[in-house]
Scaffold this active site. Structure first.
Site, PDB file in Angstrom:
ATOM      1  N   ASP A 202      -2.940  -1.616   7.026  1.00 50.24           N
ATOM      2  CA  ASP A 202      -1.702  -1.763   6.272  1.00 50.24           C
ATOM      3  C   ASP A 202      -0.917  -2.932   6.843  1.00 50.24           C
ATOM      4  O   ASP A 202      -0.929  -3.175   8.055  1.00 50.24           O
ATOM      5  CB  ASP A 202      -0.852  -0.494   6.320  1.00 50.24           C
ATOM      6  CG  ASP A 202       0.148  -0.479   5.165  1.00 50.24           C
ATOM      7  OD1 ASP A 202      -0.246  -0.116   4.043  1.00 50.24           O
ATOM      8  OD2 ASP A 202       1.317  -0.863   5.377  1.00 50.24           O
ATOM      9  N   CYS A 307      -0.994   1.728  -9.530  1.00 49.52           N
ATOM     10  CA  CYS A 307      -0.270   2.769 -10.273  1.00 49.52           C
ATOM     11  C   CYS A 307       0.675   2.093 -11.265  1.00 49.52           C
ATOM     12  O   CYS A 307       1.837   2.451 -11.394  1.00 49.52           O
ATOM     13  CB  CYS A 307       0.464   3.718  -9.335  1.00 49.52           C
ATOM     14  SG  CYS A 307       1.293   2.965  -7.947  1.00 49.52           S
TER      15      CYS A 307
END
Length: 700
Positions: A202, A307
């Site tokens: 990340d 998303c």
């Protein structure tokens, strides 16, 4: 460039965490309307006119609670059986305030019935006694990692990635970690010691530490967490003595996005949505995808997902990658995957609408060519209809986009109309960064392939050193002898994380497949975490002061002899769960398990293990025990103790205590996270914050 938003990261809660009342009040006051959003998607035509009202109404409605059951196959099905036998029957035919409540339903496309959806409101869950009881069960199982609260559509990308125990896997944008957890579970499916591993990355330093917190409970020695901008993820050397670089079998690119597929839970999306966000994120998304494809092995599989429902972030990115790579990659036809999943096909035509809501044409000033749809010839070759679109109204979920790439094997005879025939070479990290402004690349086209120029990390990049111990270290030799560890166990994979390089308190273990990677890339990778606790120093006045940790027992139980393993019957095991340090003299008087008592009294002081045989259909329990001179104590966390009491013996008081403890812990974590946010902490400039656009976790 998409503007940054000040979303408080404390909004990510576990089961049972209470919503802040003021925040909740503000959320309910937000109007779930956005004229630009409605016009954009109506003009796009991806939702049939006859379905529009249902689509919009679903987007405005509360997202249902969904969860999946994790763990090994026997363990998972035991938890599933408990839910189906002790909870599900009482959730059918329920009413709340005079209205019927829909019973839980399994997600038909999730394997082995291990994922469920509750189409009920938070008010029902809190106030209806039967649903409240289920919530306590979910809280207790979630606390020990047996259940994961995760949005339904977020479960799809790891499933279609098709991870096997022998695969090397890269999760490029991993936080908060629910998808990564699925990848690890797939790696360990029916296999305690897989030969593959997961590298979870990340870009944000703080979120990478949050990722560790989420994944540690899986107790995997085959996990490494690192902290890099995914656009410039470094090449990984396979070992320190060669110049070979790792190519991954599987890559997940669940990229930062504008997140209009999450508007059912992130209600601020209604207020903030605009076409500019998708346009600004497009190049970052494409850079991450192209980097992932560069790191993918021939014959390997990559999943690109968002998303978002916006084609600029979805099909446009996919088409640009296909155009760039040519015949070296293709889209996998997923029509037969996940039967029962209601989906729509990808599209190959869309308008480009700028942030002022003006339609733009290819070649207009300030536009990128990759925003625009493919030509008719490209459309025939790209097969964008193989992309998966999931809309909220189709099965009461969030919105999601998923595409599965395969890097074509060089021996393949596949014919394509696309012209590119050579695999694009990697740019230098420096050159890539020169093409970016504020983290968004100025162009999505690679103009000059060059070899990678390695940038060395600063000396203090890794907060804790990873120092491997010699298997002949005196402290390790004590452990090998005391526990009877066999030669099949790779004793060179033990490490410490301190500046002295000596075992003082904790010794960790990593899978042999990760050891070479860690040693070869100390100057390339920003390590955050790897390894499970193997030995912890307990006392110095006994034969072996090092006790084996519960985290590593799934591995070590295959390599130790039976000298310090003690069988215990179920009644005695219950006593060990409910009573701390039971005295041997009391056990002798009760005759609850004479064989257990005699074996414990014959052992020297120190760490031992109890084995509970529960029959072929149920999972054997294998847990650490401390053996003293006059008493013994089961070394299991409070959360695990409460869960075992509930699961094995139906103890409702234990599950209530577990739920209350989890709620207090979640509230404390929320307060700490909000405090840090208020102090001015923010995400990296190079990557748009992903929290408002992730479907991994859900609020309670």
């Amino acid at each position: 460039m998409a503007r940054k938003r000040n979303f408080k990261k404390g909004n990510k809660k576990t089961f049972g965490a209470r919503d802040d009342s003021n925040a909740q009040k503000n959320w309910t006051e937000l109007q779930k309307e956005n004229e630009k959003w409605e016009k954009y998607y109506k003009d796009l035509g991806v939702i049939p006119d006859a379905e529009w009202d249902e689509f919009k109404k679903t987007c405005q409605a509360q997202l249902p609670l969904t969860f999946r059951i994790t763990g090994s196959r026997k363990h998972a099905h035991e938890v599933l059986s408990m839910f189906e036998e002790h909870h599900l029957p009482y959730l059918t035919g329920c009413e709340f305030e005079g209205e019927a409540i829909a019973p839980p339903k399994k997600l038909p496309w999730y394997p082995e019935n291990l994922a469920w959806q509750l189409d009920v409101s938070k008010q029902v869950i809190r106030k209806n006694e039967q649903f409240s009881k289920v919530q306590r069960f979910l809280v207790a199982e979630n606390a020990v990692g047996n259940i994961s609260r995760q949005e339904a559509v977020s479960m799809i990308p790891p499933l279609v990635l098709d991870v096997k125990p022998e695969h090397t896997v890269l999760d490029m944008c991993a936080a908060p970690g629910s998808k990564t957890a699925q990848l690890i579970e797939a790696l360990h499916a029916n296999c305690d010691e897989p030969t593959g591993y997961v590298v979870a990355n990340d870009a944000d330093h703080r979120r990478s530490h949050m990722l560790v917190h989420q994944l540690k409970r899986l107790n995997s020695a085959n996990l490494m967490v690192v902290n890099h901008d995914a656009q410039f993820f470094p090449r990984i050397k396979t070992d320190k003595d060669s110049n070979q670089f790792l190519k991954f079998d599987r890559v997940l690119c669940d990229v930062p996005c504008s997140g209009d597929g999450t508007m059912r839970k992130n209600v601020n999306v209604w207020r903030d949505w605009g076409t500019g966000s998708g346009l600004g994120l497009h190049t970052v998304q494409l850079n991450i995808l192209k980097r992932g494809l560069n790191l993918l092995k021939q014959g390997g599989r990559l999943v690109y997902s968002t998303c978002s429902m916006n084609p600029i972030e979805n099909e446009a990115v996919v088409a640009a990658a296909l155009r760039h790579w040519g015949v070296k990659i293709k889209l996998v036809d997923c029509a037969e995957l996940l039967p029962g999943l209601v989906r729509s096909k990808g599209i190959d035509n869309w308008p480009v609408i700028d942030k002022n809501y003006i339609k733009r044409e290819k070649g207009d000033e300030g536009t990128h060519e990759t925003w625009f749809p493919p030509t008719s010839e490209e459309s025939a070759a790209f097969n964008l209809d193989r992309c998966i679109r999931v809309y909220p109204h189709q099965q009461n979920t969030g919105g999601f986009f998923i595409t599965v790439f395969e890097k074509v094997n060089s021996e393949s005879n596949e014919v394509s109309k696309r012209a590119t025939t050579e695999e694009p070479k990697e740019e230098s990290v420096v050159e890539k960064k020169q093409k970016t402004e504020g983290g968004v690349a100025a162009t999505a086209t690679v103009t000059e392939p060059v070899s990678v120029k390695k940038e060395k990390l600063p000396r203090d990049a890794n907060e804790e050193p990873f120092v491997f111990l010699s298997p002949d270290h005196p402290e390790l030799k004590k452990c090998w002898s005391f526990y009877g560890i066999d030669d099949k166990f790779d004793k060179s994979c033990c490490l410490v994380r301190n500046a002295t390089g000596e075992p003082t308190r904790v010794i960790y273990y990593v899978s042999p497949c990760l050891k070479d990677v860690i040693e070869a890339n100390e100057d390339r990778l920003k390590f955050i975490y790897s390894g499970v606790k193997l030995f912890v120093s307990q006392r110095s006045d006994i034969e072996c002061s090092w006790r084996i940790q519960n985290e590593s027992l799934q591995i070590m139980k295959h390599h130790m002899n039976s000298n310090r393993v003690v069988d215990v019957n179920i009644d005695c095991f219950k006593l060990l769960l409910t009573e701390s340090f039971p005295k041997f003299e009391d056990l002798e008087k009760s005759h609850i398990d004479d064989n257990f008592l005699n074996k414990m009294k014959s052992l020297s002081a120190g760490c031992a293990f109890v084995s509970v045989d529960r029959g072929e259909e149920k999972e054997e329990l294998f847990l650490p025990m401390w053996n003293g001179s006059k008493c013994a104590n089961l070394m299991v966390s409070k959360e695990s103790t409460q869960e075992l009491l509930h699961r094995l013996f139906g103890d409702e008081v234990a599950v209530q205590q577990a739920a209350a403890a989890a709620e207090r812990k979640a509230a404390a974590n929320l307060a700490a996270a909000e405090s840090k946010t208020e102090e001015g902490e923010s995400s990296s400039v190079n990557e748009v914050p992903k929290e408002p656009a992730t479907s991994d976790d859900q609020n309670m």
